[in-house]
Design an enzyme around this catalytic site. Structure first.
Site, PDB file in Angstrom:
ATOM      1  N   GLY A   1     103.875 140.648 -39.100  1.00  0.00           N
ATOM      2  CA  GLY A   1     102.502 141.036 -38.446  1.00  0.00           C
ATOM      3  C   GLY A   1     101.727 140.018 -37.659  1.00  0.00           C
ATOM      4  CG  ASN A   2      98.926 141.532 -35.075  1.00  0.00           C
ATOM      5  OD1 ASN A   2      97.705 141.556 -35.453  1.00  0.00           O
ATOM      6  ND2 ASN A   2     100.013 142.416 -35.001  1.00  0.00           N
TER       7      ASN A   2
END
Ligand code: CTP
Ligand code: CA
Length: 235
Positions: A33-34
């Site tokens: 993810g980020n």
């Protein structure tokens, strides 16, 4: 913040905003993810609705309440975000890609949880995700050449975002040209800037025009500055 007192200059316009950050599954419990929280994208959706637009908000993994007046489509992965954005973009006047889309995803997803074993861990092989913003630009180019277009993707204005840690303006100008969008909102990130904070500062790069600086302020101010530039470009 009050949203009253805004011009109704987007009344009747169909606007698509993507927000948040995609998650790419590794196995049933893990993902890549980020750090995007969706705050800037939600501010864009909220202010566009306040200015009269019909807003579809494609939200990737955002833990925020639905903005008043927007239709929210929730997605997880880049592939799902792409499907939802392209579907909503048919007949749209404006598309804004504020979401942080994963550039890569695991080449294969494990059906069962990866177990901790005694030896060295298996590497995770990555493969490239499609570039949705570039695809929107290509679909628009194709729609303008076609004569038979049924529900074509042909927005008058396409807006991209770019988070850069270095060579901010040079990287941004190259990205604007490469992606075929009309506006590119460039943020400098890192060292506590932008991610998860209520404030933002940006430089909006304009295809065929001069850049516009938006000073540090609430993310709604960046959003309104974007909509001001969008409104100028609507037929
Ligand atoms: N974007 C997209 N699809 C992707 C990657 C990015 O639509 N697979 C969009 C983002 O939503 C954003 C813009 O492209 O509006 C720029 O994203 P960014 O990550 O800055 O650009 P990249 O081309 O991925 O370049 P890099 O990450 O190498 O800087
Ligand atoms: Ca990227």
């Amino acid at each position: 913040r009050v949203l009253r007192g805004r011009p109704r200059d987007l009344a009747g316009r169909k606007i698509v905003v993507s927000a948040g950050g995609t998650r790419e599954a590794i196995d049933p419990v893990r993902f890549l993810g980020n750090r995007s929280t969706g705050l800037q994208g939600y501010a864009l959706a909220r202010t566009a609705a306040a200015r009269g637009a019909e807003v579809t908000l494609v939200a990737a993994n955002v833990a925020l309440p639905d903005p008043a007046g927007a239709t929210v489509v929730r997605v997880e992965s880049a592939a799902q975000l792409r499907e939802a954005v392209l579907a909503a973009s048919a007949g749209a006047d404006v598309v804004v890609m504020a979401a942080a889309v994963a550039d890569f995803r695991p080449a294969s997803r494990h059906d069962v949880k990866i177990k901790k074993t005694d030896g060295a861990p298996e590497p995770i092989h990555l493969t490239k995700n499609p570039d949705i913003l570039a695809e929107l630009g290509e679909l628009r180019r194709a729609a303008r050449e076609a004569t038979d277009g049924l529900a074509p993707v042909d927005p008058a204005v396409i807006v991209g975002f770019a988070a850069e840690t270095h060579d901010v303006l040079a990287n941004g100008q190259a990205k604007l040209a490469r992606k075929g969008c009309d506006l590119l909102v460039v943020n400098q990130v890192g060292e506590g800037r932008a991610f998860g904070t209520p404030d933002n500062a940006a430089t909006v790069l304009v295809a065929g025009g001069e850049p516009v600086e938006v000073p540090l302020g609430p993310k709604e101010d960046v959003a309104d500055a974007v909509w001001d530039l969008v409104a100028l470009r609507l037929p």
